[in-house]
Design a protein around this motif. Structure first.
Motif, PDB file in Angstrom:
ATOM      1  N   UNK A 787      13.098   6.155  73.423  1.00 42.73           N
ATOM      2  CA  UNK A 787      13.336   6.256  71.984  1.00 42.73           C
ATOM      3  C   UNK A 787      12.403   5.328  71.207  1.00 42.73           C
ATOM      4  N   UNK A 788      12.188   4.129  71.693  1.00 39.84           N
ATOM      5  CA  UNK A 788      11.305   3.173  71.010  1.00 39.84           C
ATOM      6  C   UNK A 788       9.880   3.687  70.959  1.00 39.84           C
ATOM      7  N   UNK A 789       9.441   4.308  72.071  1.00 40.82           N
ATOM      8  CA  UNK A 789       8.063   4.830  72.071  1.00 40.82           C
ATOM      9  C   UNK A 789       7.928   5.996  71.097  1.00 40.82           C
ATOM     10  N   UNK A 790       8.938   6.878  71.090  1.00 46.37           N
ATOM     11  CA  UNK A 790       8.855   8.019  70.168  1.00 46.37           C
ATOM     12  C   UNK A 790       8.875   7.560  68.718  1.00 46.37           C
ATOM     13  N   UNK A 791       9.727   6.603  68.409  1.00 47.98           N
ATOM     14  CA  UNK A 791       9.759   6.072  67.014  1.00 47.98           C
ATOM     15  C   UNK A 791       8.430   5.429  66.654  1.00 47.98           C
ATOM     16  N   UNK A 792       7.806   4.752  67.585  1.00 50.81           N
ATOM     17  CA  UNK A 792       6.516   4.115  67.308  1.00 50.81           C
ATOM     18  C   UNK A 792       5.452   5.164  67.036  1.00 50.81           C
ATOM     19  N   UNK A 793       5.477   6.275  67.805  1.00 47.74           N
ATOM     20  CA  UNK A 793       4.483   7.321  67.582  1.00 47.74           C
ATOM     21  C   UNK A 793       4.692   7.979  66.217  1.00 47.74           C
ATOM     22  N   UNK A 794       5.981   8.235  65.894  1.00 49.64           N
ATOM     23  CA  UNK A 794       6.253   8.815  64.579  1.00 49.64           C
ATOM     24  C   UNK A 794       5.772   7.883  63.454  1.00 49.64           C
ATOM     25  N   UNK A 795       5.973   6.595  63.641  1.00 49.50           N
ATOM     26  CA  UNK A 795       5.549   5.626  62.620  1.00 49.50           C
ATOM     27  C   UNK A 795       4.032   5.631  62.461  1.00 49.50           C
ATOM     28  N   UNK A 796       3.314   5.647  63.533  1.00 53.81           N
ATOM     29  CA  UNK A 796       1.847   5.689  63.454  1.00 53.81           C
ATOM     30  C   UNK A 796       1.371   6.983  62.815  1.00 53.81           C
ATOM     31  N   UNK A 797       2.028   8.112  63.103  1.00 52.10           N
ATOM     32  CA  UNK A 797       1.652   9.383  62.511  1.00 52.10           C
ATOM     33  C   UNK A 797       1.814   9.334  60.998  1.00 52.10           C
ATOM     34  N   UNK A 798       2.989   8.847  60.560  1.00 48.45           N
ATOM     35  CA  UNK A 798       3.221   8.745  59.117  1.00 48.45           C
ATOM     36  C   UNK A 798       2.184   7.832  58.458  1.00 48.45           C
ATOM     37  N   UNK A 799       1.795   6.777  59.121  1.00 47.01           N
ATOM     38  CA  UNK A 799       0.794   5.863  58.570  1.00 47.01           C
ATOM     39  C   UNK A 799      -0.543   6.561  58.406  1.00 47.01           C
ATOM     40  N   UNK A 800      -0.957   7.397  59.396  1.00 47.86           N
ATOM     41  CA  UNK A 800      -2.224   8.126  59.296  1.00 47.86           C
ATOM     42  C   UNK A 800      -2.192   9.118  58.138  1.00 47.86           C
ATOM     43  N   UNK A 801      -1.053   9.849  57.993  1.00 46.93           N
ATOM     44  CA  UNK A 801      -0.942  10.792  56.879  1.00 46.93           C
ATOM     45  C   UNK A 801      -1.032  10.079  55.543  1.00 46.93           C
ATOM     46  N   UNK A 802      -0.384   8.952  55.420  1.00 48.41           N
ATOM     47  CA  UNK A 802      -0.429   8.184  54.156  1.00 48.41           C
ATOM     48  C   UNK A 802      -1.849   7.688  53.861  1.00 48.41           C
ATOM     49  N   UNK A 803      -2.575   7.300  54.881  1.00 46.36           N
ATOM     50  CA  UNK A 803      -3.964   6.864  54.708  1.00 46.36           C
ATOM     51  C   UNK A 803      -4.830   8.010  54.195  1.00 46.36           C
ATOM     52  N   UNK A 804      -4.650   9.212  54.756  1.00 43.63           N
ATOM     53  CA  UNK A 804      -5.445  10.361  54.332  1.00 43.63           C
ATOM     54  C   UNK A 804      -5.185  10.674  52.869  1.00 43.63           C
ATOM     55  N   UNK A 805      -3.918  10.632  52.450  1.00 44.67           N
ATOM     56  CA  UNK A 805      -3.587  10.906  51.055  1.00 44.67           C
ATOM     57  C   UNK A 805      -4.246   9.875  50.126  1.00 44.67           C
ATOM     58  N   UNK A 806      -4.139   8.636  50.491  1.00 43.12           N
ATOM     59  CA  UNK A 806      -4.717   7.568  49.646  1.00 43.12           C
ATOM     60  C   UNK A 806      -6.226   7.702  49.568  1.00 43.12           C
ATOM     61  N   UNK A 807      -6.880   8.059  50.684  1.00 47.89           N
ATOM     62  CA  UNK A 807      -8.337   8.222  50.676  1.00 47.89           C
ATOM     63  C   UNK A 807      -8.749   9.367  49.773  1.00 47.89           C
ATOM     64  N   UNK A 808      -7.976  10.503  49.814  1.00 43.82           N
ATOM     65  CA  UNK A 808      -8.304  11.638  48.941  1.00 43.82           C
ATOM     66  C   UNK A 808      -8.159  11.242  47.484  1.00 43.82           C
ATOM     67  N   UNK A 809      -7.079  10.534  47.185  1.00 40.06           N
ATOM     68  CA  UNK A 809      -6.871  10.094  45.794  1.00 40.06           C
ATOM     69  C   UNK A 809      -7.986   9.161  45.326  1.00 40.06           C
ATOM     70  N   UNK A 810      -8.431   8.273  46.174  1.00 42.33           N
ATOM     71  CA  UNK A 810      -9.500   7.335  45.803  1.00 42.33           C
ATOM     72  C   UNK A 810     -10.797   8.076  45.575  1.00 42.33           C
TER      73      UNK A 810
END
Length: 829
Positions: A787-810
């Motif tokens: 469970x800890x590994x899956x939550x960590x992967x989900x967290x990293x995925x969400x972080x990558x998506x948020x980075x892409x959105x911010x880069x497009x906006x910039x």
């Protein structure tokens, strides 16, 4: 003065031998000790005395101007001869003579300006328009005919007389020089020095008693000139009226005594002829000449004088013996003697007769002898010009048989080198008077000597008599003193005997008292020793008892101290345990507070970044609107430059923000790397702890399984909730954009995470207190890790998506800003 002269110490005028005492040479003593003698008219340096090495302190000039005495800085007195220092001082000044024609006699001499040249005399002609300068040539006269009129220094007597008749007097500036030329003074320095070296004459030692003068300088000058005259001719030491004759000339030539002496001597030789033939009586022959002239020209006045009993000794002799100095002022006297020195010696007698005839009206009114005496010895209201004219009239109208010219010889100057012998007087009378005076002087000296001897003898007698009387008085006093001393000694001896007896009695009494005091002292000492021993024994007893009590109290205090020490140690142990517990609790609270602070800070940073983005968009819109309005209104180039400067400032601010975003991006990457490493380390440590705990839990009893299962389930649920919270955390964390370095380029944003918070949560999942270690239960550690590994992967995925959105906006914001800047630059161009 020269530039090296800064201070003038002394000024002395040097009497010149050619200017009749009018000092024209000034001696200036400066601070360097050098005295410079300068002509005050030409400013020419004649000579100097002294040097900086041999400096002069004070200087005194001889009244005759022949020597200068200087006190040197080294203490010496130097005497300088002026004649040997320079030859220019003795030279006469250049010829400056004004020739006046007959047509200009009535002109005022003060208004006539004469320019003198070597070839002739220039005289400005008087005209109504402007002054014209004419060259007047001296008349051509035969050298043989005019030889007798030639004077010293190139002067001509006829011209001088013509000038005198035109103006009535000689110029005051050149009067002394003209007199010197008219009188032909020889200036016999050596002969005059030989006369002055003889000192003061005996006849004039007490001159100040008979003729007191306020000025000491005039007194000494008159005394010096009279002494020289007396040494020149013996009769002048006997003539009583000689000071009256010489005083006006002494006052006039006070700065040059040699010229004064020669002028007086010339006057005596020429204008005082036959004055001393009837010595010591007045010159009766001269007085008879004046009376005859008066009888010829004014018989009425002479008859009035005869009727009043007034003889020529009363109305002629006072004028002659004083040379008119009592009846004329200084200026009048100088004008008169300008005419006297320019004419025959008989002019003086004619002047006396002219004075009497000009004053005939007041004289006819006088009848008393005292009035006549007062009149001829005091000044009167008289027109000197009329008197001089009358004198010239008498000179020309007097018959030859009574004219003084026939009885008086012509003018004869003094001889050069040595003065002439003067013996026109009755020598036997003068010698007789001299002998009588010498005899009287000797008798007076003998009388004074004898008087001094008598006075000395009398003083000696008085002194001896006083000494004898003093000796007798002293002897009497000594005898009386001796008797008094004997009586005093007897009385003192008697008193001494009585005192000795009293002293012996007192000694006996003192001896007895001393023995009694010794006995009492011995007894008192023994008693004191006994009391001292008793007090010492008592003090020792008290000391022993005090020490016993002190030892008992110290023992009881030591027991109490030990008990208190044990209680303190127990309290310290309990306090230390409590402190350890509080420290553990405070550490947990600090970790929780730090996690909360990190979360709040991330939220504030994210909000600030969003606000900045909105503000930037608003600023860009405002700038576009203002640019559009500026383009529409067509503002001038000044507003365009202002907008360009503001845009440059905005670009600079944007560039700074981009740099800041890049820095934050780099920090975020570094923090993500540290977070990844920390999570890996924590996972490894958790696996180790889980394996260790699993081995321990297998050893526990089965009855605790239900409780452990519930606790593990609660722990697993809390860990899952924490991981899910971390997975959904990017919405509240701070995403910092990174500025692009160029148009259309950007950097991927990064999310700031808190590794301490994650680490703290992980530690909380795996930490176990001592109480839980004893009551731990078995749970599936593999499932918790999955469970800890899956939550960590989900967290990293969400972080990558948020980075892409911010880069497009910039990228969108950067492209819009670049287009607006390009538009503004094109508009400004």
């Amino acid at each position: 003065m020269p530039t090296q002269i800064r201070t003038v110490r002394q000024l002395e005028f040097l009497p010149d031998s050619f200017d009749g005492g009018a000092s024209q040479t000034l001696g200036v003593l400066s601070q360097d000790g050098v005295m410079r003698f300068i002509n005050i008219h030409t400013c020419k340096l004649h000579f100097h005395m002294g040097s900086p090495d041999d400096a002069i302190t004070t200087v005194t000039v001889n009244p005759n101007g022949r020597h200068v005495v200087a006190i040197m800085d080294n203490g010496y007195i130097n005497i300088y001869s002026v004649q040997s220092l320079t030859q220019e001082i003795s030279k006469p000044p250049p010829s400056r003579v004004a020739v006046v024609t007959d047509g200009d006699r009535n002109q005022d001499f003060s208004n006539l300006k004469v320019k003198v040249r070597s070839e002739g005399v220039q005289r400005p002609g008087m005209s109504s328009g402007r002054t014209q300068v004419k060259i007047v040539r001296p008349p051509v006269v035969s050298t043989v005919d005019d030889k007798e009129n030639e004077l010293q220094a190139g002067l001509n007597k006829k011209r001088l007389v013509a000038l005198l008749k035109a103006f009535g007097e000689y110029p005051a500036k050149y009067r002394m020089f003209v007199w010197r030329s008219l009188l032909c003074l020889p200036e016999n320095h050596a002969a005059y020095s030989s006369l002055t070296d003889k000192g003061l004459h005996a006849a004039f030692l007490t001159l100040q008693d008979k003729y007191p003068i306020k000025s000491h300088k005039l007194q000494r000058g008159l005394q010096r000139v009279l002494s020289a005259l007396a040494h020149w001719a013996a009769i002048f030491g006997e003539v009583e009226y000689l000071p009256l004759v010489a005083f006006p000339f002494v006052k006039l030539f006070q700065n040059n005594p040699m010229l004064c002496f020669e002028v007086v001597a010339t006057v005596i030789v020429n204008w005082c002829q036959h004055w001393f033939e009837y010595f010591p009586n007045p010159p009766l022959n001269i007085l008879n000449m004046a009376e005859n002239i008066l009888a010829h020209h004014d018989k009425e006045l002479l008859q009035h004088l005869v009727d009043c009993g007034i003889t020529s000794q009363l109305y002629v002799w006072p004028l002659l013996e004083t040379l008119f100095s009592e009846v004329l002022t200084r200026d009048e006297w100088l004008r008169l003697f300008d005419n006297i020195f320019s004419n025959h010696p008989s002019f003086l007698i004619m002047a006396c007769v002219a004075y009497i005839t000009c004053c005939r009206e007041p004289l006819l009114l006088c009848s008393q002898k005292q009035d006549f005496e007062y009149f001829f010895h005091h000044r009167n209201n008289l027109d000197l010009g009329a008197m001089i004219k009358e004198t010239y009239r008498l000179m020309s109208s007097t018959p030859a048989d009574i004219h003084p010219r026939t009885m008086l010889s012509d003018f004869t100057p003094l001889t050069n080198g040595q003065y002439p012998v003067f013996n026109q007087y009755p020598e036997f009378i003068v010698e007789y008077q001299s002998q009588e005076r010498e005899k009287i002087r000797l008798q007076e000296m003998e009388y004074i000597r004898e008087r001094q001897e008598v006075s000395a003898v009398r003083a000696d007698f008085v002194r001896r008599q006083a000494e004898e009387e003093a000796f007798h008085k002293q002897q009497e006093l000594l005898q009386k003193a001796e008797e008094q001393r004997r009586n005093i000694l007897a009385q003192e001896e008697e008193k001494l005997t009585q005192q000795r007896a009293k002293l012996a009695a007192m000694k006996r009494e003192l001896k007895v008292k001393e023995l009694l005091l010794l006995d009492a002292t011995r007894r008192r000492f023994l008693k004191h020793q006994q009391e001292l021993r008793a007090s010492q024994i008592q003090r020792l007893d008290h000391e022993i008892s005090r020490k016993v009590d002190l030892r008992e109290r110290e023992t009881a205090a030591a027991v109490q101290d030990l008990e208190v020490r044990q209680m303190e140690l127990e309290a310290q142990r309990r306090q230390f345990e409590q402190h350890l517990l509080k420290e553990q609790e405070r550490t947990g609270q600090d970790l929780e507070e730090e996690v909360e602070l990190r979360m709040r800070k991330a939220e504030r940073d994210e909000q600030t970044f969003i606000e900045l983005l909105h503000r930037k968009e608003a600023n860009v819109q405002v700038l576009e609107e203002s640019l559009t309005e500026a383009c529409q209104l067509g503002l001038e180039s000044d507003w365009q430059r202002d907008v360009a400067e503001r845009l440059q400032q905005a670009d600079a601010e944007q560039e700074r923000r981009r740099v800041r975003l890049a820095e934050l991006h780099r920090q975020t990457l570094a923090q993500e790397e540290r977070l990844t490493d920390t999570m890996r380390d924590v996972a490894g440590r958790q696996w180790d702890e889980v394996m260790t705990t699993r081995a321990q839990l297998q050893e526990q009893r089965q009855p605790c399984s239900s409780k452990d299962t519930d606790g593990c389930r609660h722990t697993r649920m809390s860990s899952l909730g924490l991981v899910r919270g971390l997975a959904h955390r990017p919405s509240t964390t701070s995403a910092v954009p990174v500025g692009t370095t160029g148009a259309g380029q950007g950097v991927k944003p990064n999310t700031v995470t808190t590794p301490r918070q994650t680490g703290t949560n992980v530690l909380c999942l795996n930490s176990s207190s001592p109480s839980e270690s004893n009551t731990s239960t078995n749970f599936s550690l593999d499932r918790g890790r999955a469970q800890l590994d899956s939550s960590e992967r989900e967290l990293l995925k969400e972080i990558r998506e948020l980075r892409q959105k911010l880069a497009a906006r910039v990228r969108e914001s950067s492209s819009a800003s670049s287009q607006s800047v390009h538009t503004l630059s094109s508009v400004s161009q």
